[in-house]
Design an enzyme around this catalytic site. Structure first.
Site, PDB file in Angstrom:
ATOM      1  N   HIS A   1     -22.598  67.424 -58.635  1.00 51.77           N
ATOM      2  CA  HIS A   1     -22.800  68.943 -58.890  1.00 51.77           C
ATOM      3  C   HIS A   1     -23.847  69.266 -59.563  1.00 51.77           C
ATOM      4  O   HIS A   1     -24.260  70.573 -59.752  1.00 51.77           O
ATOM      5  CB  HIS A   1     -21.207  69.414 -59.419  1.00 51.77           C
ATOM      6  CG  HIS A   1     -20.017  69.185 -58.717  1.00 51.77           C
ATOM      7  ND1 HIS A   1     -19.956  69.599 -57.523  1.00 51.77           N
ATOM      8  CD2 HIS A   1     -19.046  68.484 -59.037  1.00 51.77           C
ATOM      9  CE1 HIS A   1     -18.718  69.119 -57.052  1.00 51.77           C
ATOM     10  NE2 HIS A   1     -18.096  68.616 -58.148  1.00 51.77           N
TER      11      HIS A   1
ATOM     12  N   HIS B   1     -15.044  66.920 -53.495  1.00 52.42           N
ATOM     13  CA  HIS B   1     -15.775  68.155 -53.777  1.00 52.42           C
ATOM     14  C   HIS B   1     -17.141  68.340 -53.110  1.00 52.42           C
ATOM     15  O   HIS B   1     -17.666  66.913 -53.058  1.00 52.42           O
ATOM     16  CB  HIS B   1     -15.923  68.364 -55.259  1.00 52.42           C
ATOM     17  CG  HIS B   1     -14.529  68.267 -56.133  1.00 52.42           C
ATOM     18  ND1 HIS B   1     -14.160  67.330 -56.572  1.00 52.42           N
ATOM     19  CD2 HIS B   1     -13.738  69.332 -56.462  1.00 52.42           C
ATOM     20  CE1 HIS B   1     -12.887  67.632 -57.341  1.00 52.42           C
ATOM     21  NE2 HIS B   1     -12.654  69.053 -57.157  1.00 52.42           N
TER      22      HIS B   1
ATOM     23  N   ASP C   1     -11.854  61.028 -55.304  1.00 50.77           N
ATOM     24  CA  ASP C   1     -10.727  61.964 -55.604  1.00 50.77           C
ATOM     25  C   ASP C   1     -10.165  62.746 -54.110  1.00 50.77           C
ATOM     26  O   ASP C   1      -9.467  63.511 -54.506  1.00 50.77           O
ATOM     27  CB  ASP C   1     -11.418  63.151 -56.671  1.00 50.77           C
ATOM     28  CG  ASP C   1     -12.748  63.452 -56.412  1.00 50.77           C
ATOM     29  OD1 ASP C   1     -13.296  62.834 -55.167  1.00 50.77           O
ATOM     30  OD2 ASP C   1     -13.196  64.279 -57.140  1.00 50.77           O
TER      31      ASP C   1
ATOM     32  N   ASP D   1     -16.980  62.378 -51.893  1.00 53.09           N
ATOM     33  CA  ASP D   1     -16.056  62.821 -53.128  1.00 53.09           C
ATOM     34  C   ASP D   1     -15.232  64.319 -52.248  1.00 53.09           C
ATOM     35  O   ASP D   1     -15.713  64.732 -51.414  1.00 53.09           O
ATOM     36  CB  ASP D   1     -16.999  63.406 -53.916  1.00 53.09           C
ATOM     37  CG  ASP D   1     -16.263  63.834 -55.201  1.00 53.09           C
ATOM     38  OD1 ASP D   1     -16.313  63.123 -56.387  1.00 53.09           O
ATOM     39  OD2 ASP D   1     -15.856  65.041 -55.338  1.00 53.09           O
TER      40      ASP D   1
HETATM   41 ZN   LIG Z   1     -14.917  65.456 -56.858  1.00 50.63          ZN
END
Ligand SMILES: [Zn+2]
Length: 347
Positions: free
Chosen positions: A159, A197, A284, A195
């Site tokens: 991120h 996200h 995740d 991931d």
């Molecule tokens: Zn994540």
């Protein structure tokens, strides 16, 4: 599998993060690294200590002012009367009339995208240690020490933009690794981010580049972090047009549907014909993750590893997210086993 690691990540031990309007217990904790290390040890993998810092490698991805902020912000912040024990932004300059503010409170807003990246006394040492693992792992890969390497990085990095922390991430380990591969002889690098996200920082760093393909499968950002990026119509710009692929997935997506979308994504990777594959290996997307949005099983992770290994490319696996649950370590080993078994099968 060759595994790079350093215990120095423990220096970064956040106390809280801002979530849904309140301060809550951190998810991104040193124990994650301990659990993942325990798993690879149990799995019989070869764990090697990372050493040495390469500031130049960080500067190939990150802005100098941002790096200086990460290194020195806590010292400056801690001298403010009544300051909290961690640097957290309380201004978010959406419309920047001026450039970089001089005051540390202003710079915190400038360089920290959200309330998930507190900077404490040991944060710089910890994030530097995480990047060290990625740097060592990518050098090992490119120097032929091993055909695939797992970088046990903590905290995660995908991120983080060139000049902004966000979502538990400070230095973008995956991007740093990809740049090292480019510099050390790979003409084209493909990044596949699994991931849960969206890898928004990685996308942002390479968005106008044709030499690095960025692919991300993730929870639909219409209702999931990072909200502001990760949509299917983000395909790259300029020379990078067509070199970014986002695959947003509906909440609750499980193994079969996920793997079908992964196969389609990997077709794009094959067509790109990269010299090196960098996997942003978040865990995740597990149905058991405390931040659960997708619903992968342990067998799903094994099959992801198998699909990635089946590409038969020099591969760097860079640890991203994945939070404490009873199956965190098992899911890591499932990916690594799937990856290695596909290699064994292809020989
Ligand atoms: Zn994540």
């Amino acid at each position: 599998m060759r595994v790079l690691f350093t215990p120095d990540h423990h220096r970064h031990s956040p106390r809280s993060w801002l979530f849904k309007g309140g301060f809550t217990q951190p998810q991104e904790v040193p124990q994650r690294g301990d659990v993942l290390l325990d798993a690879v040890t149990r799995g019989g993998h070869q764990v090697v200590q990372a050493s040495g810092d390469d500031r130049q490698a960080l500067r190939r991805v990150h802005d100098d002012g941002y790096l200086a902020f990460l290194e020195h912000a806590w010292d400056e912040w801690s001298r403010l009367p009544g300051a909290s024990e961690e640097v957290l932004p309380n201004v978010h300059p959406g419309r920047r009339m001026q450039g970089l503010p001089t005051a540390v409170v202003g710079r915190a807003g400038y360089y920290q995208a959200d309330g998930a990246c507190p900077i404490g006394q040991g944060t710089w040492a910890g994030v530097l240690a995480s990047a060290r693992v990625a740097v060592n792992a990518s050098r090992d890969l490119m120097h032929g020490v091993a055909p695939c390497v797992y970088a046990l990085c903590r905290p995660p990095g995908h991120h983080a933009y060139a000049d902004q922390a966000g979502g538990f991430c400070y230095l973008n380990n995956t991007a740093i690794a990809a740049e090292i591969c480019r510099g050390d002889g790979a003409a084209k690098v493909a990044i596949v981010d699994v991931d849960v996200h969206h890898g928004n920082g990685t996308q942002g760093i390479f968005y106008s580049r044709a030499d690095v393909l960025t692919v991300s499968l993730h929870g639909d950002p219409a209702s999931f972090y990072p909200y502001f990026a990760g949509y299917a119509d983000e395909t790259g710009e300029g020379a990078g047009r067509g070199a970014n692929l986002n695959i947003p997935l509906a909440q609750g997506t499980a193994d079969e549907a996920y793997l079908a979308r992964l196969d389609a994504a990997l077709d794009k990777v094959i067509a790109f014909a990269p010299d090196v594959l960098v996997v942003a290996l978040g865990l995740d997307a597990s149905r058991d993750d405390p931040l659960a949005f997708l619903a992968l099983s342990g067998d799903g992770f094994r099959r992801i590893g198998s699909r990635l290994g089946g590409l038969d490319l020099p591969t760097l696996l860079v640890q991203e997210g994945g939070y404490l649950s009873p199956v965190l370590g098992d899911n890591l080993n499932a990916v690594l086993e799937g990856f290695e078994s596909s290699k064994a099968g292809s020989q």
